[in-house]
Design an enzyme around this catalytic site. Structure first.
Site, PDB file in Angstrom:
ATOM      1  N   LYS B  29       0.855  -1.193   0.000  1.00  0.00           N
ATOM      2  CA  LYS B  29       0.000   0.000   0.000  1.00  0.00           C
ATOM      3  C   LYS B  29       0.893   1.247   0.000  1.00  0.00           C
ATOM      4  O   LYS B  29       1.945   1.259   0.644  1.00  0.00           O
ATOM      5  CB  LYS B  29      -0.899  -0.020   1.244  1.00  0.00           C
ATOM      6  CG  LYS B  29      -1.953   1.075   1.278  1.00  0.00           C
ATOM      7  CD  LYS B  29      -2.896   0.915   2.489  1.00  0.00           C
ATOM      8  CE  LYS B  29      -3.895   2.066   2.569  1.00  0.00           C
ATOM      9  NZ  LYS B  29      -4.813   1.933   3.722  1.00  0.00           N
ATOM     10  N   SER B 103      -9.749   2.362   2.652  1.00  0.00           N
ATOM     11  CA  SER B 103      -8.801   3.078   1.809  1.00  0.00           C
ATOM     12  C   SER B 103      -7.796   2.180   1.085  1.00  0.00           C
ATOM     13  O   SER B 103      -7.157   2.628   0.129  1.00  0.00           O
ATOM     14  CB  SER B 103      -8.050   4.084   2.674  1.00  0.00           C
ATOM     15  OG  SER B 103      -7.172   3.427   3.573  1.00  0.00           O
ATOM     16  N   SER B 127     -10.171   0.064   6.643  1.00  0.00           N
ATOM     17  CA  SER B 127      -9.515   0.194   5.341  1.00  0.00           C
ATOM     18  C   SER B 127      -9.061  -1.121   4.726  1.00  0.00           C
ATOM     19  O   SER B 127      -8.610  -1.141   3.584  1.00  0.00           O
ATOM     20  CB  SER B 127      -8.296   1.114   5.461  1.00  0.00           C
ATOM     21  OG  SER B 127      -8.729   2.443   5.584  1.00  0.00           O
TER      22      SER B 127
END
Lengths: 425, 427
Positions: B29, B103, B127
Site C-alpha cells: 500500500k 482506503s 480500510s
C-alpha cells in the site's frame, strides 16, 4: 514581595539522541541526522533508555516524586526548527513532580522535571535563515521551579546549587544553561524567555527588578508580558509576541508506550554543599573553602574522601587546593606524595607539582635536590666521630643549621635527612 | 505483466509496478515506505518523496524471498471508505462503475485480479475489511501491536494496523508469520504471544445489525445459518457502548491525524513550496493547499477536538470510551467470535458515492470501527455474490487470538466457491 521562578533547560549527557541513534556530538552542520530526527514520513521515535535513566536520576536528586509510569505528549506548533511540527515532551506523569533544592539560606520547590526533545538550531543570516538539524532530538530536561526565590543572592545560590547537583550527574553545566525567568514584584507576572548563562540570568533579574520597581514607584502597574534579554545592552525588552495563552493542542504521543520507572538504576545524588558543611563541622576546617573546591570538581571530592581519615584535614585541603590551582589530576599514590611533601613543610609551586606528576623524587625546596643535601650531610659527618654527633642534640642542630644556611634548604627536611643518615650509621 | 498493466489502466490498482518480479509477488500500500521507491500515500503533498529506508514489514518480506511488485493506490493518507479520495479513482474489478472500497483500494483490486500475489495493506478504521469485501478477497487485520508500523506513513498511530489481503487464508498466514513480531523501531510493537482458541460460538450484536439494508442482511443470515450447521452456537447480544463507536473513533483518528499532517510544510520532502521569501506561516500554509479536501477537513476537525477548551469533552472522553469498549468486547470475545456484515449496504456506484455527505460516509464505517478502534484481530471474506458483485462478512475475536480468526475463516473457505472476474497468472 518579590517572587522569582525559573524554567531551566539542560541537555542530558547521552551519546545518542532521545529518539534515534544519531550522535549528540557532531560538529559539521547536518551531519548527525536520520529519518527519525528529521521527522521523515514513516519514521517512528524509540526512547533512549539511558536518557530516561539520567532524567530520573536528576528528578531523584531534586527530591521529586517519580510516577510509577511516565508518558509523553505531542506539543503542536509550527516553526522551521521543528521537523515534525510537534515536539515530543511530557505533560501528565513527567519524570518528576513536587521536589525541592536546598541551599545555604533556603529552599526552592521544584514543580516538575520533564523530558523533551530539543528542536533544530536556527541560524539567522541577513538574507536567509539556516537550519542545523544536528540539534534536533537532543535529549533535554526542563526543570520548573516554584516562584520561591526572593532576591538576587538567593537566585545566585540556588543556581549554583542546582548546577552542582546536575554537574555530579554528568550534565555539562558549563555548556548552554538556558532558562526562562518569571519575576513578579506585585501581582503581575513578567516572563523573560531564553536567557543563556548564569551571568545573564543574574543581570537580567537585576535589571528587571529595577525596572519593575521604578514602574511601581511611579504609581503605575507592571504589565504582565513576555520579555527577552538583550545581553549586549544588559536590558530586558518587550517581545512582540501575542499575549493570549498559546494553544498547543496536546495529545498523548501514540508512537510511544508508557514506561515503568521501577527497576531503573538511579545514580546516587551528590550534594557537594552538604558535604562541605559536614567536613567543616567534623574536621573543624573552613567550609566555604571546601565548598568552593568541590562544588564543580569530582576529582577534588574524591581526593577529600580518600584522604580524610588518613591525614590531617588541613593538609588534605591544602593538597586539593594545589591540585585545583595547578589543574592536576593525581593518582592516589602521587596524591600521597604531595601530602607527604606538604607535611614536611615545603613551599610548593608548579615545578614541584610537575615533578610529583612525572614521579621524580623531589626536594621540598626550589632547586635543591635531596641527593645534594644528603651528599653535604655525609661529607660533614665523615669529618666527625660517631660519638660526637650521636644522641647530641646540640651538634645535630648545628649541622642542620649549617646545611640550611649553605643550601637555603628547609630545616624540617634537613633534620629528617640527617636523622635518617645517623640512624643508619 | 502486459495484461496487468492494461487492466491496471482501467482499475487504478497500482500507482507503480516493477518491471519484473521473479519471486512470489507482494504489493505494498502506498502509505508504507519502500526504499528508493516513490511513496506518497496517494497525496499530492508527498509527490516525489523517496524514502531512504524500508518499512520493517517490507524488509521482512524481502528477507523471506518475496518479490516486490509495486505500490497500491489508496484514499489520500487513508482518509476514505471508497477509494475515491485521490487523483486516480480506484474501480471495482467486478464492475468498474462501482467503488473498490477504501482506503486500501489498490491492495484489494490487485488481490482480486492476480492469481499469485499477497498484498501488504493497512487499516485504521476499516480500510482492509471494506475493500476486501467489495472486491471479493480475504482481508486480515491483526491485533494492534503485533506487526511493526515502522515505515508506515501515519494516519492515526494508535489505530493504524498493517494487515494482509490474499486469495486464501493459507497465504494470509504465511505472510503474517513473516511480518509479525517485535521491532526495536516501533515501541508499540512488542513481544506478544499470538494464540488461538476453539470456542465454537458466534455472537450477533444488536448494535451491529441496526440499520443494515435488507438485501445485505439476508445474505448475512444465510451465512450464519450455514456456520450453525458447521457446529457453531449462535447467541444474540447487546453491547450498548458500541453506539458511541463512530464518534469515538473519528475523534481519536482526527486528533492524531491533524498532528501527523502538521509535518507536511513543503520544504524537506515531497512537495516543495520554493517560495522561500515568504514568512514561515505563509510558507507552510501555502504548502498545505496540496492536501485534498478530506485531509483538510480532518485537520480542521482534529485540531478542534484536541484544543484546550474542548479537549476533555471530546478527545479525553473518546479515549475513555475506547478503553471501556476494549474491555467489554475482549471479555465477550474470549468466549468466541462476533460476526457482522462489513458495510450496512451493497457496494455503491462511484457516482452515487460522490453524492454522499461526509457524515453519511463516516456512518457507513459503523461495523468496521469496533474492532479497529479496539485493535482486535478481524477478518473479512466473501460469503455470496449478488448481481455478480461479491458481498462480505466481518468476523472478529479477542486480542492476540489472531490464529483463531484465521481458523474460522478457513472453515468457510473450504466450503465456499470463490469467483473472480480476472485471473492473471504468471507475471
Amino acid at each position: 514581595m518579590m517572587r522569582i521562578g525559573l524554567e531551566v533547560h539542560v541537555a542530558l549527557p547521552t551519546k545518542t539522541k532521545l529518539f534515534c541513534s544519531c550522535s549528540t556530538s557532531a560538529k559539521e552542520p547536518n551531519t548527525s541526522i536520520c529519518p527519525i530526527c528529521m521527522g521523515f514520513p514513516g519514521s517512528k521515535p524509540m526512547l533512549n533508555k539511558n536518557a530516561l535513566a539520567i532524567a530520573l536520576s536528576i528528578s531523584n536528586a531534586l527530591k521529586c516524586e517519580i510516577p510509577k509510569q511516565i508518558s509523553f505528549v505531542r506539543k503542536v506548533y509550527f516553526y522551521p526548527d521543528l521537523p515534525k511540527s510537534y515536539q515530543i515532551t511530557q505533560l501528565q506523569r513527567p519524570a518528576g513532580v513536587n521536589g525541592s533544592v536546598s541551599y545555604n539560606k533556603g529552599k526552592v520547590g521544584i514543580r516538575r522535571v520533564q523530558i523533551e526533545e530539543d528542536p533544530a538550531k536556527i541560524i539567522r543570516e541577513e538574507e536567509y535563515t539556516l537550519v542545523d538539524f544536528n540539534r534536533s532530538g537532543i535529549p533535554l530536561v526542563e526543570i520548573v521551579t516554584e516562584p520561591d526565590i526572593t532576591d538576587e543572592e538567593s537566585l545566585r545560590d540556588f543556581i549554583s546549587e542546582l548546577k552542582s547537583i546536575l554537574y555530579y550527574l554528568g550534565v555539562d553545566v558549563e555548556g548552554e544553561f538556558k532558562a526562562d525567568l518569571n519575576i513578579s514584584l506585585a501581582e503581575q507576572r513578567v516572563e523573560i524567555k531564553n536567557v543563556t548563562g548564569t551571568k545573564n540570568l543574574i543581570d537580567a533579574t537585576r535589571y528587571e527588578i529595577e525596572r519593575q520597581t521604578s514602574v511601581i514607584n511611579s504609581g503605575q502597574k507592571v504589565k504582565p508580558e513576555t520579555r527577552s534579554y538583550n545581553a549586549e545592552k544588559m536590558i530586558t525588552e518587550s517581545s512582540r509576541e501575542k499575549e493570549s495563552d498559546e494553544e498547543y493542542g496536546y495529545i498523548f504521543e501514540p508512537d510511544l508506550t508508557e514506561y515503568d520507572t521501577d527497576g531503573i538504576n538511579l545514580e546516587k545524588p551528590t550534594y557537594a554543599s552538604v558535604m562541605a558543611a559536614e567536613y567543616s563541622s567534623k574536621y573543624n576546617v573552613d567550609g566555604t573553602l571546601i565548598k568552593s573546591l568541590i562544588m564543580f570538581d569530582k576529582n577534588a571530592l574524591a581526593k577529600l574522601e580518600y584522604a580524610k581519615d588518613k591525614h590531617n584535614m588541613k593538609t588534605v585541603i591544602n593538597a586539593v587546593e594545589l591540585l585545583s590551582r595547578y589543574k592536576k589530576d593525581f593518582s592516589n599514590e602521587k596524591f600521597e606524595e604531595l601530602l607527604k611533601t606538604i607535611e614536611m613543610g615545603a613551599y610548593i609551586d608548579s615545578t614541584v607539582m610537575n615533578k610529583i606528576e612525572i614521579g621524580e623524587k623531589i626536594d621540598i625546596n626550589k632547586g635543591v635536590r635531596i641527593e645534594d643535601i644528603d651528599a653535604l650531610l655525609n661529607s660533614i659527618l665523615s669529618g666527625m666521630k660517631k660519638e660526637e654527633y650521636k644522641d647530641n642534640k646540640k651538634v645535630f642542630n648545628f649541622i642542620v643549621g649549617k646545611v640550611v644556611k649553605e643550601k637555603k634548604a628547609n630545616p624540617k627536611l634537613v633534620a629528617e635527612r640527617l636523622k635518617a643518615i645517623i640512624d643508619k650509621v | 505483466m502486459q495484461e496487468l498493466k492494461k487492466i491496471n489502466g482501467e482499475l487504478n490498482a497500482f500507482s507503480n509496478i516493477s518491471t519484473s518480479v521473479d519471486k512470489f509477488p507482494f504489493s505494498v500500500k502506498d502509505n508504507i515506505c519502500v526504499k528508493n521507491v516513490e511513496t506518497t500515500a496517494s497525496s499530492k503533498i508527498l509527490k516525489g518523496y523517496i524514502p531512504p529506508f524500508n518499512a520493517t514489514v517490507v524488509e521482512r518480506m524481502l528477507e523471506k524471498k518475496f518479490g516486490f511488485l509495486g505500490k497500491t493506490n489508496m484514499d489520500e493518507f487513508g482518509f476514505g471508505s471508497f477509494g475515491t479520495n485521490n487523483e486516480n479513482v480506484a474501480r471495482n474489478p467486478f464492475n468498474n462503475e462501482y467503488v473498490a472500497g477504501g482506503s486500501s483500494s489498490g491492495a484489494a483490486i490487485a488481490t482480486s485480479i492476480l492469481k499469485y500475489h499477497v498484498a501488504i495493506a493497512e487499516s485504521t478504521g476499516g480500510s482492509i475489511a471494506t475493500p476486501a469485501a467489495f472486491c471479493g478477497v480475504t482481508g486480515f487485520v491483526p491485533t494492534y501491536g503485533t506487526v511493526s508500523r515502522y515505515g508506515l506513513i501515519d494516519y492515526a498511530n494508535s489505530l493504524d494496523k498493517i494487515g494482509i489481503m490474499a486469495r486464501s487464508i493459507d497465504d494470509v498466514k504465511i505472510t503474517y508469520d513473516t511480518i509479525k513480531g517485535p521491532d526495536r523501531y516501533d515501541a508499540t510493537c512488542t513481544d506478544n504471544k499470538i494464540g488461538n482458541h476453539d470456542n465454537k460460538k458466534i455472537f450477533i450484536i444488536d448494535q451491529m445489525l441496526d440499520g443494515v439494508e435488507e438485501n445485505v442482511r439476508s445474505h448475512f443470515d444465510n451465512f450464519i445459518s450455514k456456520m450453525e450447521n458447521e457446529g457453531y452456537a449462535i447467541e444474540e447480544k447487546s453491547v450498548d457502548v458500541l453506539d458511541k463507536a463512530i464518534a469515538s473513533y473519528y475523534i481519536v483518528a482526527m486528533a492524531e491525524a491533524s498532528t501527523n499532517l502538521a509535518k507536511y510544510t513543503g520544504f524537506k520532502y515531497g512537495f516543495k513550496n520554493e517560495q522561500y521569501g515568504h514568512g514561515y506561516n505563509r510558507f507552510f500554509t501555502e504548502a498545505r493547499n496540496e492536501f485534498g479536501k478530506e485531509a483538510k477537513r480532518r485537520i480542521v476537525l482534529g485540531t478542534l477536538v484536541r484544543s484546550a477548551s474542548v479537549k476533555d469533552k471530546y478527545y479525553i472522553k473518546a479515549l475513555k470510551i475506547r478503553r471501556i469498549m476494549l474491555n467489554e468486547l475482549n471479555k465477550l470475545l474470549s468466549g468466541g467470535f462476533i460476526a457482522s456484515p462489513v458495510m450496512p449496504m451493497l457496494t455503491p456506484r462511484i457516482d452515487d458515492s460522490e453524492k454522499l455527505n461526509p457524515v453519511e460516509v463516516y456512518k457507513m464505517d459503523k461495523l468496521t470501527i469496533p474492532p479497529n478502534l479496539c485493535g482486535l484481530p478481524h477478518v473479512s471474506f466473501p460469503i455470496a455474490y449478488r448481481d455478480s458483485m461479491p458481498i462480505g462478512v466481518q468476523v472478529m475475536t479477542s486480542q492476540f487470538n489472531d490464529y483463531a480468526i484465521m481458523d474460522f475463516a478457513k472453515i468457510w473457505e473450504e466450503k465456499f466457491e470463490y469467483k473472480y472476474r480476472y485471473n492473471i497468472g504468471e507475471l
